[in-house]
Scaffold this active site. Structure first.
Site, PDB file in Angstrom:
ATOM      1  N   SER A  34       8.584  -0.209  56.732  1.00  0.00           N
ATOM      2  CA  SER A  34       7.639   0.949  56.397  1.00  0.00           C
ATOM      3  C   SER A  34       6.975   1.377  55.174  1.00  0.00           C
ATOM      4  O   SER A  34       6.182   1.919  54.926  1.00  0.00           O
ATOM      5  CB  SER A  34       8.011   1.758  57.216  1.00  0.00           C
ATOM      6  OG  SER A  34       9.413   2.429  57.137  1.00  0.00           O
ATOM      7  N   ASP A 341       7.472  12.010  55.301  1.00  0.00           N
ATOM      8  CA  ASP A 341       6.962  12.497  56.555  1.00  0.00           C
ATOM      9  C   ASP A 341       8.857  12.661  57.224  1.00  0.00           C
ATOM     10  O   ASP A 341       8.426  11.996  58.607  1.00  0.00           O
ATOM     11  CB  ASP A 341       6.652  11.673  57.756  1.00  0.00           C
ATOM     12  CG  ASP A 341       6.797  10.285  57.559  1.00  0.00           C
ATOM     13  OD1 ASP A 341       8.390  10.102  56.573  1.00  0.00           O
ATOM     14  OD2 ASP A 341       6.131   9.342  57.458  1.00  0.00           O
ATOM     15  N   HIS A 344       9.468   8.307  55.383  1.00  0.00           N
ATOM     16  CA  HIS A 344       8.722   7.793  54.098  1.00  0.00           C
ATOM     17  C   HIS A 344       8.637   8.866  52.879  1.00  0.00           C
ATOM     18  O   HIS A 344       8.678  10.329  53.285  1.00  0.00           O
ATOM     19  CB  HIS A 344       8.016   7.156  54.449  1.00  0.00           C
ATOM     20  CG  HIS A 344       7.619   6.190  55.905  1.00  0.00           C
ATOM     21  ND1 HIS A 344       7.563   6.720  57.352  1.00  0.00           N
ATOM     22  CD2 HIS A 344       7.822   5.318  55.637  1.00  0.00           C
ATOM     23  CE1 HIS A 344       7.936   5.522  58.223  1.00  0.00           C
ATOM     24  NE2 HIS A 344       8.658   4.756  57.315  1.00  0.00           N
TER      25      HIS A 344
END
Ligand SMILES: *[C@@H]1O[C@H](CO)[C@@H](O)[C@H](O)[C@H]1NC(C)=O
Ligand SMILES: *[C@@H]1O[C@H](CO)[C@@H](O)[C@H](O)[C@H]1NC(C)=O
Ligand SMILES: *[C@@H]1O[C@H](CO)[C@@H](O)[C@H](O)[C@H]1NC(C)=O
Ligand SMILES: *[C@@H]1O[C@H](CO)[C@@H](O)[C@H](O)[C@H]1NC(C)=O
Ligand SMILES: *[C@@H]1O[C@H](CO)[C@@H](O)[C@H](O)[C@H]1NC(C)=O
Length: 373
Positions: A34, A341, A344
């Site tokens: 991610s 978040d 990340h």
């Protein structure tokens, strides 16, 4: 007069450096999870589970809309592409018709070890997308003939079409270890996976080099013990579990071990493939640096362990009310936050890390030094 001359020399030097760097690479191919994903997870997962990464405020800072990137804006490979005058890499799962300038195979949640391992051993209780490192390499190998045909004879050296491609591998490992930590495994148990994870990565790098890759960036692991999500999920009543900044010691310890072993393994690959330019990209030190001395780098002190986009608790993170869900807002100035978040990073962090990989000090060798030798 002399001063002015010196100034214009400096300027000339900068300009010539910039122009030799831009256009050096004809394409970039990236693999990862991610931290690199530019939309693959959203494309693959949204038909099976609710996904929040495609909702606002993701993308608010740069794109003005969500793109599937797990940040408020660009991610590290976007900044690297910009440096070399290349377009942002399209996510491979979007089946874009433009492959020749690069593709991004990274998928949020991807592991180094095959996903079946985590499912069979009940380390996770949910279905993981089958997107581990080997699977991503398989996608690349499948598409290779439509990008460029290389015969075995020119698999080495700059003549083959992969010689001017930049390959970015990783980070891989963060999800492997996070699955183990959140399954309640002990530090010793998690540590015992480090050689296996590192081996997966080095075998993948070797597989790319054997297919003609010359420039390969291999990213290390982040200080996961400073991530608001893990600080929340693995909160400990024992103060000795935390370091001076407030990060979980054991998690950062495993990240550092992973990075040390990975660096050593890459040293071995450099000896075996002297024509290849293998770059270790440090993803740990820049984050620790920003977390330790936020005000020096324009980040807000006091909020370094809190998610910008999230709700409640000591770290502004809650799994049932996380970024992208209805009613969950971002902080006023994401560029002053390290964590976007809870897992990340913000675009501001990605930019700082990318600069450190391109120019140093966070890569060995820095990317721009590797292309000038
Ligand atoms: C891309 O192609 C694959 C395989 O053909 C397909 O499963 C997938 O749905 C396509 N993705 C998009 C975004 O069209
Ligand atoms: C993942 O996909 C690969 C290649 O397509 C396949 O060999 C493997 O069995 C799959 N693993 C799982 C757990 O489904
Ligand atoms: C490579 O060769 C395959 C099989 O001959 C062909 O289908 C493909 O179009 C070629 N790719 C390129 C980029 O020339
Ligand atoms: C806290 O952790 C330390 C080191 O692991 C251990 O020696 C100590 O007994 C723990 N304290 C409590 C109250 O559990
Ligand atoms: C997390 O969010 C849920 C849903 O809004 C809420 O019910 C719960 O109390 C929150 N948990 C904490 C620890 O704040």
């Amino acid at each position: 007069m002399e001063l002015k001359l010196a100034f214009s020399f400096a300027l000339l030097f900068c300009l010539s450096r910039a122009s030799s760097a831009s256009r050096y690479f004809t394409s970039i191919y990236s693999f990862g999870d991610s931290y690199v994903d530019a939309g693959n997870f959203v494309i693959m997962a949204s038909s099976t589970v609710p996904v929040w990464y495609d909702k606002p405020p993701y993308g608010m800072t740069f794109f003005g809309h969500s793109t599937g990137r797990m940040s408020d804006g660009r991610v590290i490979v976007d900044f690297i592409a910009e440096e070399f005058g290349l377009p942002f890499l399209p996510p491979s799962q979007a089946n874009s018709s433009t492959l020749s300038q690069g593709l991004n195979f990274a998928v949020g949640g991807a592991t180094a070890i095959d996903t079946g391992f985590f499912e069979r051993n009940h380390i996770v209780s949910f279905k993981i997308l089958n997107t581990s490192l080997d699977v991503q390499l398989g996608w690349f190998e499948q598409l290779k003939p439509s990008i460029c045909n290389t015969t075995k004879d020119d698999a080495k050296g700059d003549k083959n079409c992969w010689g001017k491609s930049l390959f970015v591998v990783g980070e891989f490992g963060v999800n492997d270890y996070d699955f183990l930590w959140t399954a309640g495994k002990s530090k010793q148990e998690v540590e015992s996976f480090v050689p296996r994870v590192v081996r997966k990565i080095t075998v993948a790098v070797e597989r790319l080099i054997n297919q003609g890759a010359v420039y390969v960036i291999v990213a290390g692991n982040t200080p996961t013990g400073c991530a608001p999500a893990l600080l929340t999920l693995l909160a400990s009543p024992n103060r000795t579990d935390y370091d001076g900044i407030g990060c979980l010691r054991a998690l950062n310890h495993v990240s550092r071990q992973h990075n040390a072993l990975l660096r050593a393994a890459l040293e071995g690959l450099r000896a075996k493939y002297p024509h290849a330019k293998i770059i270790f990209a440090d993803f740990y030190s820049p984050i620790i640096q920003l977390t330790q001395e936020p005000d020096r780098f324009g980040f807000a002190a006091g909020g370094v362990l809190k998610a910008c986009c999230g709700t409640g608790g000591a770290y502004n993170w809650n799994a049932s009310a996380s970024c992208g869900m209805p009613g969950v807002a971002a902080c006023r100035d994401p560029s002053a936050s390290v964590s976007w978040d809870g897992i990340h990073y913000t675009e501001a962090v990605h930019r700082y890390v990318a600069e450190g990989w391109l120019h140093g000090p966070y890569a060995d060798p820095p990317i721009l030094a590797a292309i000038h030798h």
